[in-house]
Design an enzyme around this catalytic site. Sequence first.
Site, PDB file in Angstrom:
ATOM      1  N   THR A  52      -2.448   4.197  11.209  1.00  0.00           N
ATOM      2  CA  THR A  52      -3.521   4.624  10.293  1.00  0.00           C
ATOM      3  C   THR A  52      -3.802   3.570   9.215  1.00  0.00           C
ATOM      4  OG1 THR A  52      -2.019   5.689   8.726  1.00  0.00           O
ATOM      5  CG2 THR A  52      -2.826   7.032  10.587  1.00  0.00           C
ATOM      6  N   HIS A  60       7.753   6.332   5.642  1.00  0.00           N
ATOM      7  CA  HIS A  60       6.923   6.123   4.447  1.00  0.00           C
ATOM      8  C   HIS A  60       6.078   7.367   4.224  1.00  0.00           C
ATOM      9  CE1 HIS A  60       4.405   4.891   7.874  1.00  0.00           C
ATOM     10  NE2 HIS A  60       3.449   5.479   7.178  1.00  0.00           N
ATOM     11  N   HIS A  89       2.203   9.048   2.610  1.00  0.00           N
ATOM     12  CA  HIS A  89       0.811   8.864   2.184  1.00  0.00           C
ATOM     13  C   HIS A  89       0.525   9.946   1.156  1.00  0.00           C
ATOM     14  CE1 HIS A  89      -0.182   6.044   5.504  1.00  0.00           C
ATOM     15  NE2 HIS A  89       0.785   6.704   6.114  1.00  0.00           N
ATOM     16  N   HIS A 122       0.830  -1.217   0.000  1.00  0.00           N
ATOM     17  CA  HIS A 122       0.000   0.000   0.000  1.00  0.00           C
ATOM     18  C   HIS A 122       0.857   1.258   0.000  1.00  0.00           C
ATOM     19  CE1 HIS A 122       0.871  -1.137   4.176  1.00  0.00           C
ATOM     20  NE2 HIS A 122       0.944   0.156   4.390  1.00  0.00           N
ATOM     21  N   HIS A 162       5.602   9.974   7.289  1.00  0.00           N
ATOM     22  CA  HIS A 162       5.560   9.380   8.634  1.00  0.00           C
ATOM     23  C   HIS A 162       6.902   8.748   8.950  1.00  0.00           C
ATOM     24  CE1 HIS A 162       0.891   9.013   8.510  1.00  0.00           C
ATOM     25  NE2 HIS A 162       1.318  10.232   8.837  1.00  0.00           N
ATOM     26  N   GLU A 185      -2.823  12.622   5.701  1.00  0.00           N
ATOM     27  CA  GLU A 185      -3.731  11.919   6.623  1.00  0.00           C
ATOM     28  C   GLU A 185      -4.239  12.920   7.653  1.00  0.00           C
ATOM     29  OE1 GLU A 185      -1.846   7.979   7.652  1.00  0.00           O
ATOM     30  OE2 GLU A 185      -3.355   7.486   6.145  1.00  0.00           O
TER      31      GLU A 185
END
Length: 248
Positions: free
Chosen positions: A186, A81, A83, A51, A106, A93
């Site tokens: 998350t 990583h 998002h 993901h 993150h 996020e």
Amino acid sequence: MGVSTSRNEHCRPRQSPINIYTKKVRYDSSLRPLYIYYDPKSSRRLVNVGHCFNVEFEDNNDKSVVSDGPLTGYYRLRQLHFHWGSSDQDGSEHVIDGQTYPAELHIVHWNAQKYPSFDEAVKHPDGLAVIGVLLKIGEANPVIQNIINNLDKVKTKNKECPFTQLDVSSLLPNDRNYWTYQGSLTTPPYSECVTWIVLQEAILISSEQLFHFRGLLCTSESEKPTCILENHRPIQPLEARVVRSSSK
Ligand SMILES: COc1cccc(N2C=Cc3cc(S(N)(=O)=O)sc3S2(=O)=O)c1
Ligand SMILES: [Zn+2]
């Protein structure tokens, strides 16, 4: 009408991410400045985890740690990583006063002072500390470009390649003021084990660089290629929590 039980299994009071409503945060003068030290020699590999992609670090020593701030003890750097969204309109996020950002970094650490391993730490409410850095559109980020230049080696799910000499400090903004609250992972298993430290200043990424993130595949080599167009979780209820700020 749901059947209530003595232990309400639907009660998850500290989920992440959240909207940070800056008029409702509480300045806490007892919050110390963050102590952050990252050794570029700690970085080990780049992994496509399906993901998203993780940069993973050697965490069998205390060469790369975060401490102070809202934390008790020291937390070892484990992985970082990003998002992102299917367009530059959203992707972060955490949301600030209802404003979404195009991406979020993150930086994941675990409480090595208190727990013997990362896998043990994720089982405890003070197990992890994640530094969240919001990204906004601007000129290309040279450190992120260094990661992008290697994404073709981890195009498909579960592929990995060596990735050393990443200077994580160069990904941080100059202003280290932060918001902090007790939250969760998350992505599954959504464990409520994270002290969130969201920096108040955003860093830059270019629209072209974000485009490259969306080209990563969530499928393995033998499957029909599917891109990771977005991987950000919707905001969750604040419940009884108060977000604290290190600055007025
Ligand atoms: C044994 O527990 C394990 C083992 C391996 C990986 C994980 N993780 C899963 C999700 C997850 C989500 C994070 S986020 N987006 O909140 O920063 S960080 C993170 S993780 O801890 O790496 C947990
Ligand atoms: Zn994350």
